[in-house]
Design a protein around this motif. Sequence first.
Motif, short mmCIF file in Angstrom:
data_model
loop_
_atom_site.label_atom_id
_atom_site.label_comp_id
_atom_site.label_asym_id
_atom_site.label_seq_id
_atom_site.Cartn_x
_atom_site.Cartn_y
_atom_site.Cartn_z
N THR A 214 -13.24 -1.76 7.99
CA THR A 214 -13.70 -2.72 8.23
C THR A 214 -13.01 -3.88 7.21
OG1 THR A 214 -15.90 -1.64 7.93
CG2 THR A 214 -15.84 -3.85 7.38
N PHE A 215 -12.28 -3.45 6.39
CA PHE A 215 -11.47 -4.53 5.21
C PHE A 215 -10.45 -4.99 6.33
CE2 PHE A 215 -8.14 -5.93 2.42
CZ PHE A 215 -9.00 -6.58 1.51
N ASP A 216 -9.74 -3.98 6.97
CA ASP A 216 -8.52 -4.68 7.91
C ASP A 216 -8.94 -5.34 8.95
OD1 ASP A 216 -6.96 -3.41 5.71
OD2 ASP A 216 -6.16 -2.09 7.29
N PHE B 54 4.54 -2.48 18.18
CA PHE B 54 4.18 -3.52 17.25
C PHE B 54 5.35 -4.43 16.45
CE2 PHE B 54 0.83 -0.10 17.23
CZ PHE B 54 -0.29 -1.11 17.86
N LYS B 55 6.39 -3.75 16.51
CA LYS B 55 7.48 -4.37 15.88
C LYS B 55 7.25 -5.04 14.61
CE LYS B 55 9.11 -5.81 20.54
NZ LYS B 55 8.05 -5.11 21.38
N ASN B 56 6.42 -4.19 13.59
CA ASN B 56 5.99 -4.76 12.41
C ASN B 56 6.31 -3.78 11.13
OD1 ASN B 56 5.13 -6.76 10.61
ND2 ASN B 56 3.29 -7.14 12.03
N VAL B 57 6.32 -4.13 10.10
CA VAL B 57 6.37 -3.07 8.99
C VAL B 57 5.13 -3.03 8.23
CG1 VAL B 57 8.62 -3.92 8.34
CG2 VAL B 57 6.75 -5.22 7.42
N PRO B 58 4.86 -1.75 7.85
CA PRO B 58 5.68 -0.89 7.22
C PRO B 58 5.97 0.10 8.20
CG PRO B 58 3.57 -0.19 6.22
CD PRO B 58 3.26 -1.52 7.26
N VAL B 59 7.11 0.56 8.16
CA VAL B 59 7.53 1.99 8.80
C VAL B 59 8.11 2.98 7.84
CG1 VAL B 59 9.06 2.98 10.58
CG2 VAL B 59 8.08 0.65 10.77
N ILE C 253 4.00 4.63 11.36
CA ILE C 253 3.84 3.26 11.31
C ILE C 253 2.20 3.17 10.82
CG2 ILE C 253 5.43 2.75 13.00
CD1 ILE C 253 3.08 2.08 14.89
N GLU C 254 1.97 1.84 10.40
CA GLU C 254 0.53 1.50 10.29
C GLU C 254 0.21 2.15 8.73
OE1 GLU C 254 -1.59 -0.56 11.86
OE2 GLU C 254 0.52 -0.81 12.82
N SER C 255 0.00 1.29 7.79
CA SER C 255 -0.46 1.59 6.22
C SER C 255 -1.30 2.32 6.30
CB SER C 255 -0.47 0.21 5.74
OG SER C 255 -1.90 -0.48 5.96
N LEU C 256 -2.32 2.56 6.93
CA LEU C 256 -3.26 3.51 6.56
C LEU C 256 -2.88 4.95 6.92
CD1 LEU C 256 -6.51 1.53 7.61
CD2 LEU C 256 -5.69 1.78 5.39
N VAL C 257 -2.29 5.03 8.10
CA VAL C 257 -1.68 6.27 8.53
C VAL C 257 -0.61 6.86 7.60
CG1 VAL C 257 -0.50 7.40 10.54
CG2 VAL C 257 -2.28 5.65 11.08
N ARG D 159 0.96 -1.14 -0.07
CA ARG D 159 -0.01 0.07 0.05
C ARG D 159 0.94 1.40 -0.02
NH1 ARG D 159 -4.26 -1.58 4.92
NH2 ARG D 159 -5.53 -3.05 3.63
N VAL D 160 1.88 1.34 1.07
CA VAL D 160 2.66 2.49 1.13
C VAL D 160 3.49 2.67 -0.44
CG1 VAL D 160 4.50 3.45 2.23
CG2 VAL D 160 2.84 2.15 3.49
#
Length: 229
Positions: free
Chosen positions: A101-103, A50-55, A65-69, A17-18
């Motif tokens: 809703t999708f996520d 969260f220690k996760n991608v994306p950043v 962090i967080e794709s939507l953000v 997404r990013v």
Amino acid sequence: MCEMKVIGRPGSSFVGRVELVLKLKCIEYEYLEEDLDNKSELLLKSNPVFKNVPVLFHANRPPIIESLVIMEYLDEIRPDIHPILPSNPSERAQCRILAYTFDTLYYPWTKEYMLSPENERKEELKNMIIKGMVMLEEAFVTLSKGKPFFGGDDIGYLDIVVGSFLGWFRHFGIVFGFHAITEDRNPKLSEWVKSMWSHEVIKSTIASHEIHVKWRKTLLDRLEVCIPA
């Protein structure tokens, strides 16, 4: 040197997404591939909860962090190039609701379907996904206003949110024979899928089937490690 840097991993729809937004807005960026089985200090420091991608890193600003953000951040700093959110406040709100809703529903259903060893549960999840796509078809008809994309004439916010999973939908069809979107159930979404795959940015960003196969195997291996002997 690029002002933008992205920590990601191959096959991640959320990282995709990013990258889609960055490419649509013609923003140069550096891609930093992360091994989530051996997480880097950079990832742990920039996303300690969260220690996760994306950043996303942008110059000397705090990491995002967080794709939507990240998607909305990129849209706000480059509003003049390929805006992805509608200008109408009500339509923007509807896009955000559908993305949430999708996520929170569709994504967990698809992930569980992909990993579940139980055929009965798989069938339940399959029906839930099918019903979800029927609802998404209705949303597409309303938001697209007769045009090829959720965003109208070109790819917008929801096109990216849902379209980032097109690789996984293709994977389901190849591996499980399950097509989440079909012409009989979802005629408008089926046309949308064709429009998405014909877009050069989509074709250059969505991971290959082979990468999805590899990532699914990694997830299954992790589950075996987590199951107590």
